[in-house]
Each structure stands twice: as structure tokens, then as C-alpha cells.
Scaffold this motif. Structure first.
Motif, PDB file in Angstrom:
ATOM      1  N   ARG A 205      44.585 104.518  68.450  1.00 47.83           N
ATOM      2  CA  ARG A 205      44.807 103.154  67.960  1.00 47.83           C
ATOM      3  C   ARG A 205      44.288 102.958  66.545  1.00 47.83           C
ATOM      4  O   ARG A 205      44.744 102.065  65.821  1.00 47.83           O
ATOM      5  CB  ARG A 205      44.133 102.140  68.894  1.00 47.83           C
ATOM      6  CG  ARG A 205      44.702 102.088  70.282  1.00 47.83           C
ATOM      7  CD  ARG A 205      44.250 100.844  71.020  1.00 47.83           C
ATOM      8  NE  ARG A 205      42.807 100.723  71.156  1.00 47.83           N
ATOM      9  CZ  ARG A 205      42.089 101.220  72.164  1.00 47.83           C
ATOM     10  NH1 ARG A 205      42.701 101.915  73.120  1.00 47.83           N
ATOM     11  NH2 ARG A 205      40.785 101.037  72.221  1.00 47.83           N
ATOM     12  N   GLU A 208      46.419 105.250  60.895  1.00 46.98           N
ATOM     13  CA  GLU A 208      47.285 104.492  59.991  1.00 46.98           C
ATOM     14  C   GLU A 208      48.724 104.568  60.491  1.00 46.98           C
ATOM     15  O   GLU A 208      49.235 105.663  60.788  1.00 46.98           O
ATOM     16  CB  GLU A 208      47.201 105.056  58.576  1.00 46.98           C
ATOM     17  CG  GLU A 208      45.856 104.854  57.900  1.00 46.98           C
ATOM     18  CD  GLU A 208      45.613 103.387  57.562  1.00 46.98           C
ATOM     19  OE1 GLU A 208      46.605 102.642  57.412  1.00 46.98           O
ATOM     20  OE2 GLU A 208      44.433 103.000  57.457  1.00 46.98           O
ATOM     21  N   LEU A 209      49.394 103.429  60.604  1.00 45.54           N
ATOM     22  CA  LEU A 209      50.751 103.382  61.128  1.00 45.54           C
ATOM     23  C   LEU A 209      51.704 104.250  60.304  1.00 45.54           C
ATOM     24  O   LEU A 209      52.602 104.901  60.859  1.00 45.54           O
ATOM     25  CB  LEU A 209      51.252 101.931  61.154  1.00 45.54           C
ATOM     26  CG  LEU A 209      52.648 101.700  61.744  1.00 45.54           C
ATOM     27  CD1 LEU A 209      52.700 102.179  63.194  1.00 45.54           C
ATOM     28  CD2 LEU A 209      53.024 100.220  61.675  1.00 45.54           C
ATOM     29  N   PRO A 213      53.335 107.060  63.652  1.00 44.87           N
ATOM     30  CA  PRO A 213      54.251 106.013  64.116  1.00 44.87           C
ATOM     31  C   PRO A 213      53.951 105.478  65.510  1.00 44.87           C
ATOM     32  O   PRO A 213      54.310 104.335  65.819  1.00 44.87           O
ATOM     33  CB  PRO A 213      55.620 106.723  64.096  1.00 44.87           C
ATOM     34  CG  PRO A 213      55.466 107.821  63.098  1.00 44.87           C
ATOM     35  CD  PRO A 213      54.046 108.278  63.221  1.00 44.87           C
ATOM     36  N   GLN A 215      51.148 104.623  66.667  1.00 39.82           N
ATOM     37  CA  GLN A 215      49.950 103.787  66.680  1.00 39.82           C
ATOM     38  C   GLN A 215      50.226 102.451  67.357  1.00 39.82           C
ATOM     39  O   GLN A 215      49.402 101.969  68.163  1.00 39.82           O
ATOM     40  CB  GLN A 215      49.450 103.553  65.246  1.00 39.82           C
ATOM     41  CG  GLN A 215      48.112 102.821  65.153  1.00 39.82           C
ATOM     42  CD  GLN A 215      48.254 101.297  65.162  1.00 39.82           C
ATOM     43  OE1 GLN A 215      49.334 100.758  64.930  1.00 39.82           O
ATOM     44  NE2 GLN A 215      47.151 100.613  65.434  1.00 39.82           N
ATOM     45  N   ARG A 216      51.382 101.862  67.085  1.00 42.69           N
ATOM     46  CA  ARG A 216      51.714 100.560  67.676  1.00 42.69           C
ATOM     47  C   ARG A 216      51.862 100.667  69.197  1.00 42.69           C
ATOM     48  O   ARG A 216      51.444  99.783  69.935  1.00 42.69           O
ATOM     49  CB  ARG A 216      53.009 100.019  67.057  1.00 42.69           C
ATOM     50  CG  ARG A 216      53.384  98.622  67.563  1.00 42.69           C
ATOM     51  CD  ARG A 216      54.596  98.060  66.849  1.00 42.69           C
ATOM     52  NE  ARG A 216      54.275  97.689  65.485  1.00 42.69           N
ATOM     53  CZ  ARG A 216      54.798  98.292  64.406  1.00 42.69           C
ATOM     54  NH1 ARG A 216      55.632  99.307  64.571  1.00 42.69           N
ATOM     55  NH2 ARG A 216      54.486  97.889  63.191  1.00 42.69           N
ATOM     56  N   PHE A 217      52.436 101.783  69.668  1.00 49.90           N
ATOM     57  CA  PHE A 217      52.592 101.987  71.110  1.00 49.90           C
ATOM     58  C   PHE A 217      51.221 102.038  71.790  1.00 49.90           C
ATOM     59  O   PHE A 217      51.004 101.410  72.832  1.00 49.90           O
ATOM     60  CB  PHE A 217      53.358 103.288  71.381  1.00 49.90           C
ATOM     61  CG  PHE A 217      53.288 103.753  72.809  1.00 49.90           C
ATOM     62  CD1 PHE A 217      54.062 103.145  73.790  1.00 49.90           C
ATOM     63  CD2 PHE A 217      52.442 104.796  73.175  1.00 49.90           C
ATOM     64  CE1 PHE A 217      53.985 103.570  75.116  1.00 49.90           C
ATOM     65  CE2 PHE A 217      52.362 105.219  74.491  1.00 49.90           C
ATOM     66  CZ  PHE A 217      53.139 104.600  75.462  1.00 49.90           C
ATOM     67  N   GLN A 219      48.421 100.815  70.674  1.00 44.92           N
ATOM     68  CA  GLN A 219      47.787  99.504  70.543  1.00 44.92           C
ATOM     69  C   GLN A 219      48.336  98.531  71.599  1.00 44.92           C
ATOM     70  O   GLN A 219      47.568  97.811  72.253  1.00 44.92           O
ATOM     71  CB  GLN A 219      48.030  98.940  69.146  1.00 44.92           C
ATOM     72  CG  GLN A 219      47.333  97.614  68.865  1.00 44.92           C
ATOM     73  CD  GLN A 219      45.812  97.726  68.860  1.00 44.92           C
ATOM     74  OE1 GLN A 219      45.266  98.717  68.396  1.00 44.92           O
ATOM     75  NE2 GLN A 219      45.135  96.713  69.389  1.00 44.92           N
ATOM     76  N   GLU A 220      49.651  98.527  71.770  1.00 48.04           N
ATOM     77  CA  GLU A 220      50.262  97.619  72.740  1.00 48.04           C
ATOM     78  C   GLU A 220      49.884  97.998  74.168  1.00 48.04           C
ATOM     79  O   GLU A 220      49.696  97.123  75.018  1.00 48.04           O
ATOM     80  CB  GLU A 220      51.784  97.624  72.566  1.00 48.04           C
ATOM     81  CG  GLU A 220      52.250  96.948  71.283  1.00 48.04           C
ATOM     82  CD  GLU A 220      53.760  97.042  71.078  1.00 48.04           C
ATOM     83  OE1 GLU A 220      54.425  97.745  71.886  1.00 48.04           O
ATOM     84  OE2 GLU A 220      54.270  96.435  70.128  1.00 48.04           O
ATOM     85  N   SER A 221      49.759  99.290  74.442  1.00 48.02           N
ATOM     86  CA  SER A 221      49.350  99.733  75.780  1.00 48.02           C
ATOM     87  C   SER A 221      47.957  99.218  76.112  1.00 48.02           C
ATOM     88  O   SER A 221      47.676  98.795  77.244  1.00 48.02           O
ATOM     89  CB  SER A 221      49.381 101.260  75.857  1.00 48.02           C
ATOM     90  OG  SER A 221      50.692 101.752  75.688  1.00 48.02           O
ATOM     91  N   GLU A 223      46.480  96.509  74.666  1.00 48.95           N
ATOM     92  CA  GLU A 223      46.488  95.053  74.705  1.00 48.95           C
ATOM     93  C   GLU A 223      47.139  94.495  75.969  1.00 48.95           C
ATOM     94  O   GLU A 223      46.797  93.392  76.417  1.00 48.95           O
ATOM     95  CB  GLU A 223      47.197  94.504  73.469  1.00 48.95           C
ATOM     96  CG  GLU A 223      46.418  94.750  72.171  1.00 48.95           C
ATOM     97  CD  GLU A 223      47.185  94.317  70.928  1.00 48.95           C
ATOM     98  OE1 GLU A 223      48.374  93.949  71.068  1.00 48.95           O
ATOM     99  OE2 GLU A 223      46.590  94.352  69.833  1.00 48.95           O
ATOM    100  N   THR A 224      48.063  95.236  76.550  1.00 46.93           N
ATOM    101  CA  THR A 224      48.767  94.765  77.754  1.00 46.93           C
ATOM    102  C   THR A 224      48.146  95.294  79.045  1.00 46.93           C
ATOM    103  O   THR A 224      48.711  95.138  80.129  1.00 46.93           O
ATOM    104  CB  THR A 224      50.253  95.161  77.698  1.00 46.93           C
ATOM    105  OG1 THR A 224      50.362  96.587  77.517  1.00 46.93           O
ATOM    106  CG2 THR A 224      50.962  94.455  76.563  1.00 46.93           C
TER     107      THR A 224
END
Length: 256
Positions: A205, A208-209, A213, A215-217, A219-221, A223-224
Motif C-alpha cells: 500500500r 508509489e502508484l 499500478p 497499489q490502488r488494489f 489500498q482498496e482491499s 479499506e473494504t
């Protein structure tokens, strides 16, 4: 360090016990009556280090000489003639580098493979020899190589991690093929624990994005609430090991 052999009927060697899944596996094994030898570069939490049934073996898994010396120490420390069940759990691995392949230096590649692939191969080799040299005593011997779903799927900026995990899967299958005609076959499984709330996830997480690439996946995993607790996954693994599986199987943790 131990001064005399440990007599026990269940023993386990676990790598990467200083944190995360390795630490959780060690704790659960101890609760289930195992003598655990934990191999890692850094010492585990004090609550684990104080337990009599846990022996910390400090070792840099990327150092093959130190790795073999550490395994020799463990094999001298346990009275294998008394052991009915022996486990090797290759849990330690590197996640990084997380960059496109052309941006990874050769030394970084070597370090990753030494830790994530060569070390498990060496330990599997020595473990099988230890078990099968015993002429007067046989025990239930099992290898668990911790893998990942990324050993089956390609991902950008994860060429090292994906490749080493794919190799771990194949190593497990090769061991099973070799053990097919053995007088005392060792069982070998690859285990995909899924997404766990560990330092590896934190590291993913924090990338750097632009360089990473996915990184967002990650992060979302997080957060959810898709990340499982290491203790739950460790308990599930040990439950699965009590069930029959075809040698060389890829075992997968329960998904949400």
C-alpha cells in the motif's frame, strides 16, 4: 541456544517467525503441542520468545551457508527418534522489489530469489534427507511451502514475486513426484493464504502508484475489510493439514 536435545512427539520448523503469518503459525503450533524452531533474521515478540516450546534460530535465509548451519543445529537439537510428526513450513519470502523489470538491478534479483526460492529449496532438500535417513524410525513428515495467488497470475511491477511464487508451486509438485516411490514419502503442499493483514500488505500500500499500478488494489482491499487476520489463517492451515490431500496439492485458504 539449546544445550541438549529436545524430546517431543511433534516438532515443526517455521521460517519467518518474527512477524505476520509465520509468527501466527508458530503460536498456533505451540498451542497444539508442537516444539517449534523459528528461523528468522530478527527475534520474535517477547511473548513468543519466552515460551519453552519455541526455540528462535537466528538466520539470514539469503545466506546459504548460515541456512545450512542453522538446519544442522536444529537437527541436532531435536531427538527425531521420538518424533511422530515433523513439519517444515517455508513461510519467509520477500515482496520487493516492486518495480518494472528493467528498473531492477541484478543484485536485487539475486537477493529476492535467494530468500524466496533458494532458501525453501535448500530447506526442503535437507528436511527430506533428515527424515529419510532414519532407518529405525519413521514419522509423518510434511512440507508446506507458502505461496500466493500471484504464483498463478501475472502482475505489473511484481515480476520477482510472481516468478518466485510460481517456482515454489512447481518445486512442491516436483517434490511430490520424487516422493511417489519413496519408502517413507514426505508430503509436500503449497499453501495460498490469501490476503492477510501483515507488513507485506502495508508495504504494498505504501508504494508509489506510478511505479506500482496495483497499489490502488491493495489500498482498496484494506479499506473494504478484505484482509484476514494472520491468526485465523494459521489456524485454518493447521486444520487443513489434518485432512487428506493429494501429494503436491495447492491448498487455498477460504476466501470471503
Amino acid at each position: 541456544m539449546m544445550k541438549e536435545k529436545v524430546s517431543c512427539n511433534k516438532a515443526a520448523i517455521v521460517t519467518g517467525t518474527s512477524r505476520g503469518l509465520g509468527e501466527a503459525i508458530a503460536e498456533e503450533l505451540i498451542l497444539q503441542g508442537y516444539q517449534v524452531f523459528g528461523m528468522a533474521r530478527t527475534a520474535p515478540d517477547e511473548r513468543l520468545a519466552r515460551v519453552d516450546a519455541f526455540a528462535f534460530v537466528q538466520c539470514d535465509l539469503a545466506d546459504t551457508g548460515a541456512l545450512e548451519a542453522s538446519f544442522d543445529y536444529i537437527s541436532r537439537s531435536v531427538d527425531i527418534s521420538q518424533v511422530e510428526e515433523l513439519l517444515l513450513i517455508n513461510n519467509a519470502a520477500m515482496l520487493e522489489p516492486l518495480r518494472p523489470l528493467p528498473e531492477i538491478a541484478a543484485a536485487e534479483m539475486a537477493k529476492h530469489l535467494e530468500t524466496s526460492l533458494l532458501a525453501p529449496m535448500v530447506l526442503c532438500s535437507r528436511f527430506i534427507k533428515l527424515v529419510q535417513v532414519q532407518e529405525q524410525h519413521s514419522c509423518r513428515a510434511t512440507i508446506v511451502n507458502v505461496t500466493s495467488g500471484l504464483g498463478e497470475y501475472a502482475a505489473p511491477s511484481m515480476s520477482m514475486y510472481c516468478s518466485s511464487k510460481a517456482a515454489i508451486n512447481m518445486l512442491t509438485r516436483c517434490i511430490a513426484e520424487e516422493q511417489g516411490d519413496a519408502a517413507r514419502p514426505v508430503q509436500a503442499y503449497a499453501y495460498d493464504p490469501g490476503m492477510i493483514d501483515t507488513a507485506m500488505q502495508t508495504a504494498a500500500r505504501g508504494q508509489e502508484l506510478g511505479q506500482f499500478p496495483l497499489q490502488r488494489f491493495f489500498q482498496e482491499s484494506y479499506e473494504t475489510g478484505k484482509l484476514r487476520q494472520a491468526s485465523d489463517v494459521a489456524l485454518e492451515l493447521l486444520r487443513m493439514l489434518q485432512e487428506p490431500h493429494e501429494n503436491g496439492s495447492l491448498l487455498k485458504a477460504t476466501r470471503y
